[in-house]
Scaffold this motif. Structure first.
Motif, PDB file in Angstrom:
ATOM      1  N   GLU A 173     -43.840 -13.038  -6.003  1.00  0.00           N
ATOM      2  CA  GLU A 173     -44.057 -13.759  -7.321  1.00  0.00           C
ATOM      3  C   GLU A 173     -44.662 -12.849  -8.231  1.00  0.00           C
ATOM      4  O   GLU A 173     -45.479 -12.201  -7.783  1.00  0.00           O
ATOM      5  CB  GLU A 173     -44.797 -15.278  -6.917  1.00  0.00           C
ATOM      6  CG  GLU A 173     -43.932 -16.229  -6.302  1.00  0.00           C
ATOM      7  CD  GLU A 173     -44.789 -17.424  -5.965  1.00  0.00           C
ATOM      8  OE1 GLU A 173     -45.697 -17.977  -7.110  1.00  0.00           O
ATOM      9  OE2 GLU A 173     -44.672 -18.216  -5.310  1.00  0.00           O
ATOM     10  N   TYR A 174     -44.286 -12.995  -9.696  1.00  0.00           N
ATOM     11  CA  TYR A 174     -44.866 -12.135 -10.329  1.00  0.00           C
ATOM     12  C   TYR A 174     -45.225 -13.389 -11.635  1.00  0.00           C
ATOM     13  O   TYR A 174     -44.189 -13.804 -12.316  1.00  0.00           O
ATOM     14  CB  TYR A 174     -44.119 -11.290 -10.992  1.00  0.00           C
ATOM     15  CG  TYR A 174     -44.540 -10.489 -12.255  1.00  0.00           C
ATOM     16  CD1 TYR A 174     -45.524  -9.315 -11.884  1.00  0.00           C
ATOM     17  CD2 TYR A 174     -43.862 -10.605 -13.431  1.00  0.00           C
ATOM     18  CE1 TYR A 174     -46.039  -8.760 -13.100  1.00  0.00           C
ATOM     19  CE2 TYR A 174     -44.455  -9.682 -14.391  1.00  0.00           C
ATOM     20  CZ  TYR A 174     -45.551  -9.014 -14.417  1.00  0.00           C
ATOM     21  OH  TYR A 174     -45.983  -8.088 -15.453  1.00  0.00           O
ATOM     22  N   GLN A 175     -46.313 -13.385 -12.026  1.00  0.00           N
ATOM     23  CA  GLN A 175     -46.642 -14.331 -12.982  1.00  0.00           C
ATOM     24  C   GLN A 175     -46.236 -15.876 -12.780  1.00  0.00           C
ATOM     25  O   GLN A 175     -46.526 -16.264 -11.718  1.00  0.00           O
ATOM     26  CB  GLN A 175     -46.481 -14.003 -14.330  1.00  0.00           C
ATOM     27  CG  GLN A 175     -47.049 -12.697 -14.848  1.00  0.00           C
ATOM     28  CD  GLN A 175     -46.822 -12.224 -16.058  1.00  0.00           C
ATOM     29  OE1 GLN A 175     -46.006 -12.775 -16.908  1.00  0.00           O
ATOM     30  NE2 GLN A 175     -47.643 -11.087 -16.460  1.00  0.00           N
ATOM     31  N   ASN A 176     -45.433 -16.332 -13.713  1.00  0.00           N
ATOM     32  CA  ASN A 176     -44.639 -17.565 -12.925  1.00  0.00           C
ATOM     33  C   ASN A 176     -43.243 -17.391 -12.859  1.00  0.00           C
ATOM     34  O   ASN A 176     -42.419 -18.229 -12.999  1.00  0.00           O
ATOM     35  CB  ASN A 176     -45.128 -18.653 -14.381  1.00  0.00           C
ATOM     36  CG  ASN A 176     -44.113 -17.983 -15.640  1.00  0.00           C
ATOM     37  OD1 ASN A 176     -43.966 -16.839 -15.905  1.00  0.00           O
ATOM     38  ND2 ASN A 176     -44.160 -18.907 -16.593  1.00  0.00           N
ATOM     39  N   ILE A 177     -42.958 -16.283 -12.348  1.00  0.00           N
ATOM     40  CA  ILE A 177     -41.480 -16.019 -12.036  1.00  0.00           C
ATOM     41  C   ILE A 177     -41.527 -15.359 -10.837  1.00  0.00           C
ATOM     42  O   ILE A 177     -42.178 -14.515 -10.100  1.00  0.00           O
ATOM     43  CB  ILE A 177     -40.720 -14.627 -13.088  1.00  0.00           C
ATOM     44  CG1 ILE A 177     -40.637 -15.176 -14.570  1.00  0.00           C
ATOM     45  CG2 ILE A 177     -39.619 -14.382 -12.435  1.00  0.00           C
ATOM     46  CD1 ILE A 177     -40.317 -14.007 -15.381  1.00  0.00           C
ATOM     47  N   LYS A 178     -40.204 -15.888 -10.257  1.00  0.00           N
ATOM     48  CA  LYS A 178     -40.158 -15.712  -8.575  1.00  0.00           C
ATOM     49  C   LYS A 178     -38.850 -14.669  -8.770  1.00  0.00           C
ATOM     50  O   LYS A 178     -37.780 -15.247  -9.122  1.00  0.00           O
ATOM     51  CB  LYS A 178     -39.765 -16.695  -7.870  1.00  0.00           C
ATOM     52  CG  LYS A 178     -39.689 -16.553  -6.323  1.00  0.00           C
ATOM     53  CD  LYS A 178     -39.123 -17.977  -5.480  1.00  0.00           C
ATOM     54  CE  LYS A 178     -39.536 -19.228  -6.206  1.00  0.00           C
ATOM     55  NZ  LYS A 178     -39.209 -20.381  -5.213  1.00  0.00           N
TER      56      LYS A 178
ATOM     57  N   ASP B 167     -37.632 -19.415 -11.884  1.00  0.00           N
ATOM     58  CA  ASP B 167     -38.778 -20.242 -11.776  1.00  0.00           C
ATOM     59  C   ASP B 167     -39.290 -20.318 -10.750  1.00  0.00           C
ATOM     60  O   ASP B 167     -38.624 -20.515  -9.492  1.00  0.00           O
ATOM     61  CB  ASP B 167     -38.366 -21.577 -12.372  1.00  0.00           C
ATOM     62  CG  ASP B 167     -39.811 -22.517 -12.828  1.00  0.00           C
ATOM     63  OD1 ASP B 167     -39.746 -23.449 -12.272  1.00  0.00           O
ATOM     64  OD2 ASP B 167     -40.578 -21.781 -13.484  1.00  0.00           O
TER      65      ASP B 167
END
Length: 92
Positions: free
Chosen positions: A1-6, A22
């Motif tokens: 996961e990176y910030q709010n992105i998978k 997402d």
């Protein structure tokens, strides 16, 4: 996961396919989406390789555009996607 992105990725014969989604999206569905996209590429290019993607990136984007629309799978039938792209090529 990176910030709010998978980030979901799969490796096929030295090629990496990465989709960003997402964090609430289904990972298995995205893995299957990647797999079907690779099958479409494989059928269109007859055993896809890195050079096919590099030299025919416009066709790869056209195939992706016919397969996925606005982040959602538009068509799951490989032959339908490939036939649509071949019809577009006839118009060019």
């Amino acid at each position: 996961e990176y910030q709010n992105i998978k980030l979901i990725y799969r490796r096929y014969a030295g090629l990496y396919f990465i989709f960003g989604a997402d964090v609430n999206d289904n990972e298995l569905l995205l893995m299957e989406t990647i797999h079907l996209f690779v099958e479409i590429l494989d059928q269109y290019f007859s055993n896809v390789c890195e050079l096919d993607i590099v030299y025919h990136f416009n066709k790869v984007y056209t195939l992706l555009d016919e397969y996925v629309l606005a982040g959602e799978v538009q068509e799951t039938n490989k032959l339908v996607v490939i036939n649509r792209v071949k019809e577009i090529e006839k118009l060019e």
